[in-house]
Design a protein around this motif. Structure first.
Motif, PDB file in Angstrom:
ATOM      1  N   UNK A  18       0.866  -1.177   0.000  1.00 45.79           N
ATOM      2  CA  UNK A  18       0.000   0.000   0.000  1.00 45.79           C
ATOM      3  C   UNK A  18       0.901   1.225   0.000  1.00 45.79           C
ATOM      4  N   UNK A  19       0.488   2.263  -0.705  1.00 51.46           N
ATOM      5  CA  UNK A  19       1.278   3.488  -0.777  1.00 51.46           C
ATOM      6  C   UNK A  19       0.344   4.672  -0.616  1.00 51.46           C
ATOM      7  N   UNK A  20       0.762   5.656   0.187  1.00 45.89           N
ATOM      8  CA  UNK A  20      -0.060   6.840   0.430  1.00 45.89           C
ATOM      9  C   UNK A  20       0.783   8.093   0.289  1.00 45.89           C
ATOM     10  N   UNK A  39      -3.482  -0.855  -2.147  1.00 43.03           N
ATOM     11  CA  UNK A  39      -4.175   0.390  -2.466  1.00 43.03           C
ATOM     12  C   UNK A  39      -3.198   1.546  -2.535  1.00 43.03           C
ATOM     13  N   UNK A  40      -3.576   2.563  -3.292  1.00 44.43           N
ATOM     14  CA  UNK A  40      -2.724   3.740  -3.474  1.00 44.43           C
ATOM     15  C   UNK A  40      -3.562   4.975  -3.216  1.00 44.43           C
ATOM     16  N   UNK A  41      -3.095   5.849  -2.331  1.00 47.01           N
ATOM     17  CA  UNK A  41      -3.822   7.062  -2.005  1.00 47.01           C
ATOM     18  C   UNK A  41      -3.025   8.307  -2.321  1.00 47.01           C
ATOM     19  N   UNK A  42      -3.599   9.201  -3.095  1.00 44.59           N
ATOM     20  CA  UNK A  42      -3.073  10.551  -3.283  1.00 44.59           C
ATOM     21  C   UNK A  42      -4.058  11.420  -2.518  1.00 44.59           C
ATOM     22  N   UNK A  62      -7.043   3.151  -6.398  1.00 44.14           N
ATOM     23  CA  UNK A  62      -6.354   4.424  -6.273  1.00 44.14           C
ATOM     24  C   UNK A  62      -7.406   5.440  -5.843  1.00 44.14           C
ATOM     25  N   UNK A  63      -7.164   6.072  -4.692  1.00 42.05           N
ATOM     26  CA  UNK A  63      -8.069   7.070  -4.143  1.00 42.05           C
ATOM     27  C   UNK A  63      -7.392   8.429  -4.257  1.00 42.05           C
ATOM     28  N   UNK A  64      -8.085   9.384  -4.874  1.00 42.70           N
ATOM     29  CA  UNK A  64      -7.508  10.704  -5.100  1.00 42.70           C
ATOM     30  C   UNK A  64      -8.312  11.744  -4.332  1.00 42.70           C
ATOM     31  N   UNK A  65      -7.687  12.340  -3.309  1.00 44.14           N
ATOM     32  CA  UNK A  65      -8.275  13.433  -2.549  1.00 44.14           C
ATOM     33  C   UNK A  65      -7.515  14.716  -2.800  1.00 44.14           C
ATOM     34  N   UNK A  66      -6.315  14.584  -3.350  1.00 40.89           N
ATOM     35  CA  UNK A  66      -5.504  15.710  -3.788  1.00 40.89           C
ATOM     36  C   UNK A  66      -5.618  15.797  -5.304  1.00 40.89           C
ATOM     37  N   UNK A  67      -4.467  15.927  -5.971  1.00 40.73           N
ATOM     38  CA  UNK A  67      -4.449  15.999  -7.426  1.00 40.73           C
ATOM     39  C   UNK A  67      -3.482  14.964  -7.974  1.00 40.73           C
ATOM     40  N   UNK A  83     -11.092   5.992  -7.463  1.00 39.40           N
ATOM     41  CA  UNK A  83     -12.045   6.653  -6.577  1.00 39.40           C
ATOM     42  C   UNK A  83     -11.601   8.103  -6.396  1.00 39.40           C
ATOM     43  N   UNK A  84     -12.362   9.045  -6.961  1.00 35.01           N
ATOM     44  CA  UNK A  84     -12.042  10.471  -6.849  1.00 35.01           C
ATOM     45  C   UNK A  84     -12.934  11.058  -5.755  1.00 35.01           C
ATOM     46  N   UNK A  85     -12.309  11.550  -4.678  1.00 33.79           N
ATOM     47  CA  UNK A  85     -13.045  12.141  -3.560  1.00 33.79           C
ATOM     48  C   UNK A  85     -13.525  13.544  -3.919  1.00 33.79           C
TER      49      UNK A  85
END
Length: 156
Positions: A18-20, A39-42, A62-67, A83-85
């Protein structure tokens, strides 16, 4: 990775669980290949995917809460779920193709800017896809359904 200072990840062939990325500064990633088995989170800040010659593979979500900015036309880009927050922005600044084997979901307020590349939906399960105007979509499904948020017009 967390912090406020710009960070650069440069690697050859890299495999992560997992990478965040949770950095109010900017970050960039480049290398030969990136394989994320989890999972990968930006989650915060901006991550730019630069020269990744052989490709990117993310087995989880991949979850994107930033850009997340994709600036690389080399190699394959294979994702399971995107998944774009509500605070997230997915943007492709160049014409590049993506293979998606799961869902693309965009929460109200989030942005999905696909660029001029083609997003190929594979996999056998049902998929939900928000289709922005001008998105190139290629369907290669052996089973399941695709649900879109806009009318799907087929030109041949």
């Amino acid at each position: 990775m967390a912090g406020t200072v710009s960070q650069n990840i440069t690697c050859g062939n890299a495999t992560f669980g997992n990478l965040e990325i949770n950095n109010t500064g900017n970050a960039s990633i480049s290398g030969t290949s990136i394989d994320i088995t989890g999972n990968f989170g930006v989650l915060n800040g901006t991550l730019t995917f630069n020269a990744i010659s052989s490709g990117i593979n993310i087995d989880g979500t991949i979850t994107v809460g930033g850009t997340a900015i994709f600036q690389n036309t080399s190699g394959t880009k294979s994702f399971t779920n995107i998944n774009i927050l509500s605070t997230g922005i997915w943007t492709s600044g160049v014409s590049e193709d993506f293979d998606i084997n799961g869902d693309i979901s965009v929460v109200a307020g989030g942005s999905f800017i696909p660029g001029s590349g083609t997003y190929t939906l594979g996999g056998g399960s049902s998929q939900n896809v928000p289709i922005p105007d001008g998105m190139n979509l290629s369907l290669h499904k052996t089973a399941g359904t695709v649900t879109t948020n806009n009318p799907l017009v087929i030109n041949n």
